[in-house]
Enzyme design. Structure first.
Site, PDB file in Angstrom:
ATOM      1  CE  LYS A   1      10.442  -6.073  12.216  1.00 10.52           C
ATOM      2  NZ  LYS A   1       9.741  -7.273  11.631  1.00 10.52           N
TER       3      LYS A   1
ATOM      4  CE1 TYR B   1       5.896  -4.772   8.872  1.00  7.52           C
ATOM      5  CE2 TYR B   1       5.654  -4.090  11.159  1.00  7.52           C
ATOM      6  CZ  TYR B   1       6.448  -4.569  10.119  1.00  7.52           C
ATOM      7  OH  TYR B   1       7.777  -4.854  10.339  1.00  7.52           O
TER       8      TYR B   1
ATOM      9  CG  ASN C   1      11.462 -10.587  11.793  1.00  8.15           C
ATOM     10  OD1 ASN C   1      11.170  -9.509  12.301  1.00  8.15           O
ATOM     11  ND2 ASN C   1      10.934 -11.010  10.656  1.00  8.15           N
TER      12      ASN C   1
ATOM     13  CD  GLU D   1       8.196   0.630   4.737  1.00  5.68           C
ATOM     14  OE1 GLU D   1       9.440   0.517   4.895  1.00  5.68           O
ATOM     15  OE2 GLU D   1       7.450  -0.333   4.470  1.00  5.68           O
TER      16      GLU D   1
HETATM   17  P1  RTP Z   1       9.468  -6.637   7.560  1.00  6.45           P
HETATM   18  O1  RTP Z   1       8.333  -6.035   6.733  1.00  6.45           O
HETATM   19  O2  RTP Z   1       9.213  -6.532   9.030  1.00  6.45           O
HETATM   20  O3  RTP Z   1      10.789  -6.088   7.136  1.00  6.45           O
HETATM   21  O4  RTP Z   1       9.540  -8.218   7.258  1.00  6.45           O
HETATM   22  P2  RTP Z   1       9.550  -8.911   5.830  1.00  6.45           P
HETATM   23  O5  RTP Z   1       9.404  -7.889   4.745  1.00  6.45           O
HETATM   24  O6  RTP Z   1      10.744  -9.789   5.794  1.00  6.45           O
HETATM   25  O7  RTP Z   1       8.254  -9.809   5.914  1.00  6.45           O
HETATM   26  P3  RTP Z   1       6.742  -9.404   5.640  1.00  6.45           P
HETATM   27  O8  RTP Z   1       6.170 -10.426   4.717  1.00  6.45           O
HETATM   28  O9  RTP Z   1       6.624  -7.974   5.251  1.00  6.45           O
HETATM   29  O10 RTP Z   1       6.048  -9.619   7.052  1.00  6.45           O
HETATM   30  C1  RTP Z   1       6.092  -8.616   8.053  1.00  6.45           C
HETATM   31  C2  RTP Z   1       6.363  -9.280   9.383  1.00  6.45           C
HETATM   32  O11 RTP Z   1       5.259 -10.111   9.731  1.00  6.45           O
HETATM   33  C3  RTP Z   1       5.714 -11.269  10.390  1.00  6.45           C
HETATM   34  N1  RTP Z   1       5.314 -12.462   9.665  1.00  6.45           N
HETATM   35  N2  RTP Z   1       4.937 -13.561  10.238  1.00  6.45           N
HETATM   36  N3  RTP Z   1       4.109 -16.605   8.510  1.00  6.45           N
HETATM   37  C4  RTP Z   1       4.241 -15.797   9.533  1.00  6.45           C
HETATM   38  O12 RTP Z   1       4.015 -16.153  10.650  1.00  6.45           O
HETATM   39  C5  RTP Z   1       4.674 -14.427   9.278  1.00  6.45           C
HETATM   40  N4  RTP Z   1       4.843 -13.874   8.092  1.00  6.45           N
HETATM   41  C6  RTP Z   1       5.264 -12.602   8.340  1.00  6.45           C
HETATM   42  C7  RTP Z   1       7.217 -11.211  10.461  1.00  6.45           C
HETATM   43  O13 RTP Z   1       7.595 -10.748  11.747  1.00  6.45           O
HETATM   44  C8  RTP Z   1       7.579 -10.209   9.373  1.00  6.45           C
HETATM   45  O14 RTP Z   1       8.775  -9.535   9.673  1.00  6.45           O
HETATM   46 MG    MG Z   2       7.886  -6.432   4.782  1.00  7.40          MG
END
Ligand code: RTP
Ligand code: MG
Length: 141
Positions: free
Chosen positions: A11, A51, A114, A128
């Site tokens: 990122k 997203y 992150n 993706e």
């Molecule tokens: P990614 O898709 O980026 O790999 O991250 P992830 O699966 O670990 O998490 P996801 O639930 O898919 O969320 C995508 C991105 O959104 C941001 N986020 N912020 N509570 C919050 O403020 C929150 N929840 C999610 C994070 O940057 C996450 O990587």
């Molecule tokens: Mg995710």
């Protein structure tokens, strides 16, 4: 477990902090092969489409702005159980909750910045990978 491919994104925060090589090394040291790789600056439409599953969530607008805030490095990783193994290498979404030694524990600064993305299922991985690469840009081995 069969060979899988998964989509990884380094990122804008991690690219800006000069961590591309350190993060790719984590994948290679774990036995995941980089079979496609490119750097690009996402448009708003690309970030929103990528997203789309999160559209309507409170964090969606800031997530899109963040993903557009600088260049990203996208790669296809291949290996046994690659989807789950990449998620293990990444660590928890919130770096404060990420296990020591994971990419997010070491390189992320906030849940909103992150360091890496990784596909979370075979269906996501297929969508993706196709989102960023055509078949001629992927070199399975
Ligand atoms: P990614 O898709 O980026 O790999 O991250 P992830 O699966 O670990 O998490 P996801 O639930 O898919 O969320 C995508 C991105 O959104 C941001 N986020 N912020 N509570 C919050 O403020 C929150 N929840 C999610 C994070 O940057 C996450 O990587
Ligand atoms: Mg995710």
């Amino acid at each position: 477990m069969a060979e899988e491919q998964t989509l990884s994104i380094i990122k804008p925060d991690a690219v800006g902090d000069n961590h591309i090589g350190a993060i790719v090394a984590r994948f290679e040291e774990a036995g995941l092969k980089v079979v496609a790789l490119k750097m690009l600056q996402l448009t708003r439409a690309q970030a929103e489409g990528f997203y789309a599953e999160h559209e309507g969530r409170p964090f969606f607008p800031s997530l899109v702005e963040f993903m557009m805030s600088g260049p990203v490095c996208v790669q296809v990783l291949q290996g046994d159980n690659a989807i789950v193994r990449n998620r293990e290498l990444m660590g928890a979404t919130n770096p404060e909750e990420a296990e020591a030694g994971t990419i997010r524990a070491d390189f992320a600064t906030a849940v909103s910045a992150n360091a890496v993305h990784g596909s979370d299922s075979p269906e996501s991985a297929a969508r993706e990978i196709d989102y960023f690469f055509n078949s001629q840009e992927i070199y399975p081995r």
